[in-house]
Design an enzyme around this catalytic site. Structure first.
Site, PDB file in Angstrom:
ATOM      1  N   GLY A  25       0.776  -1.227   0.042  1.00 12.22           N
ATOM      2  CA  GLY A  25      -0.217   0.164   0.044  1.00 12.22           C
ATOM      3  C   GLY A  25       1.017   1.241  -0.041  1.00 12.22           C
ATOM      4  O   GLY A  25       2.169   1.290  -0.596  1.00 12.22           O
ATOM      5  N   GLU A  26       0.438   2.426   0.408  1.00 13.07           N
ATOM      6  CA  GLU A  26       1.006   3.691   0.794  1.00 13.07           C
ATOM      7  C   GLU A  26       1.082   4.271  -0.405  1.00 13.07           C
ATOM      8  O   GLU A  26       1.157   5.690  -0.534  1.00 13.07           O
ATOM      9  CB  GLU A  26       2.591   3.404   1.429  1.00 13.07           C
ATOM     10  CG  GLU A  26       2.488   2.764   2.717  1.00 13.07           C
ATOM     11  CD  GLU A  26       4.046   2.346   3.031  1.00 13.07           C
ATOM     12  OE1 GLU A  26       4.808   3.110   2.556  1.00 13.07           O
ATOM     13  OE2 GLU A  26       4.106   1.892   4.124  1.00 13.07           O
TER      14      GLU A  26
END
Length: 355
Positions: free
Chosen positions: A314-315
């Site tokens: 993610g991120e």
């Protein structure tokens, strides 16, 4: 039906498709030999309405929030990691802090609903609606007004970024427990069984996945599925997911390039797609996440991931890495020599060009 004001997403101009394809096919290569990169270049040309597309000032929006559904044991991670990681990103750390530097993104971290009071920071955007969504096993995650505020916050952020000259936005997220709202939204928007939508997230045991599945099944049974996409987002979504969805809708209305990340940001695109299906024409699916529901989301919207590297962080990390391919696609359509420019002909076949 709940509506967003002044949302105007245009269909891509079909009349340019043939010209773009012709330009790509005249490059000094066998037709179709650059595969998906050719499709990316064509789509960007259609988005921008030009045979010579450009990429300006790419921004990475990593949008964060907390989730009270974590009270039900749906994540093995402590919720404090959300705010701690946000601080890490702001200091240039984490995967997205590094990859934003490597791939040329201006990283902005957005607080959409983190259960923490941040000090002002030049890269932090305060768009907090409340400190985390409610536990949607017991009550809707957001009120309709809160959901609309998050959607409109996302739109406002993108409108400001567009004014800076940006035409590329990558999306990432941070929020412990946010695979639960993403899984619920996948089931609600597509109709698939919740069992096919749920995965281990950040490391649940098989027993934990069983509990998570039952929690989400019970939550959907309690609230039901609405015909109104915004009402479903309010019942089961996250503040970061709603903010991303609004940001994507605004980006599409401004003919900007949208780059999704993995499971969570794609669930935001799924919500945006339910509000206006044309948003997907402006989106690029950066990679294939290891979370099992991600492929189902992408397939439902007719997408094709650019990369498959086994990512599940993610991120915005997938968005950042995939941008290198997008840059290559734009360079190809603009700068790669054509057969005529390279004077390459099949002289053994009456001067017919090799293609």
């Amino acid at each position: 039906m709940v509506k967003l004001d002044n949302l105007n997403i245009a269909s891509l101009p079909d009349e340019m498709a043939g010209e773009l394809q012709y330009k790509i096919d005249q490059k000094a290569k066998p037709v179709g030999s650059l595969g998906q990169m050719e499709a990316i270049a064509k789509q960007i040309g259609l988005i921008q309405g030009t045979l010579t597309p450009i990429l300006n000032k790419p921004v990475m929006l990593t949008i964060a929030s907390d989730h009270k559904i974590c009270e039900e044991g749906v994540s093995p991670c402590p919720v404090e990691i959300t705010w701690q990681q946000c601080l890490n990103f702001l200091n240039g750390g984490g995967g997205i802090g590094l990859f934003s530097q490597v791939y040329g993104f201006d990283l902005r971290v957005v607080d959409a609903g983190v259960d923490f009071d941040f000090k002002p920071h030049p890269k932090l955007i305060d768009a907090k609606v409340r400190k985390g969504t409610r536990n949607f096993l017991k009550e809707p995650a957001m009120t309709i007004d809160e959901c609309l505020k998050a959607l409109n916050n996302g739109r406002h952020i993108v409108a400001q970024i567009a004014e800076e000259g940006t035409n590329v936005i990558g999306f990432g997220e941070m929020g412990i427990g946010n695979t639960s709202p993403a899984s619920a939204l996948l089931s609600v928007y597509t109709g698939i069984e919740i069992e096919a939508a749920v995965g281990p997230g950040s490391g649940l045991t098989p027993e934990g996945v069983v509990n998570k599945t039952q929690v989400l099944k019970n939550a959907i049974a309690k609230h039901g599925v609405s015909d109104d996409p915004i009402e479903n987002l309010a019942r089961f979504g996250g503040l970061e997911i709603a903010t991303i969805a609004g940001a994507m809708l605004e980006a599409a209305s401004r003919r900007m390039i949208i780059i999704t990340d993995g499971f969570i940001t794609t669930s935001a695109l799924l919500a945006a797609h339910a509000i206006d299906p044309l948003v997907v024409d402006y989106a690029f699916f950066s990679h294939q996440s290891k979370e099992q529901g991600h492929k189902k989301m992408v397939d439902f919207m007719g997408g094709e991931p650019i990369l498959d590297l086994g990512f599940r962080l993610g991120e915005g990390t997938g968005s950042a890495v995939a941008y290198s391919v997008i840059k290559g696609a734009v360079a190809m359509i603009n700068k790669m020599t054509s057969f005529d420019e390279a004077a390459i002909y099949n002289t053994a076949n009456d001067g017919i060009r090799i293609d």
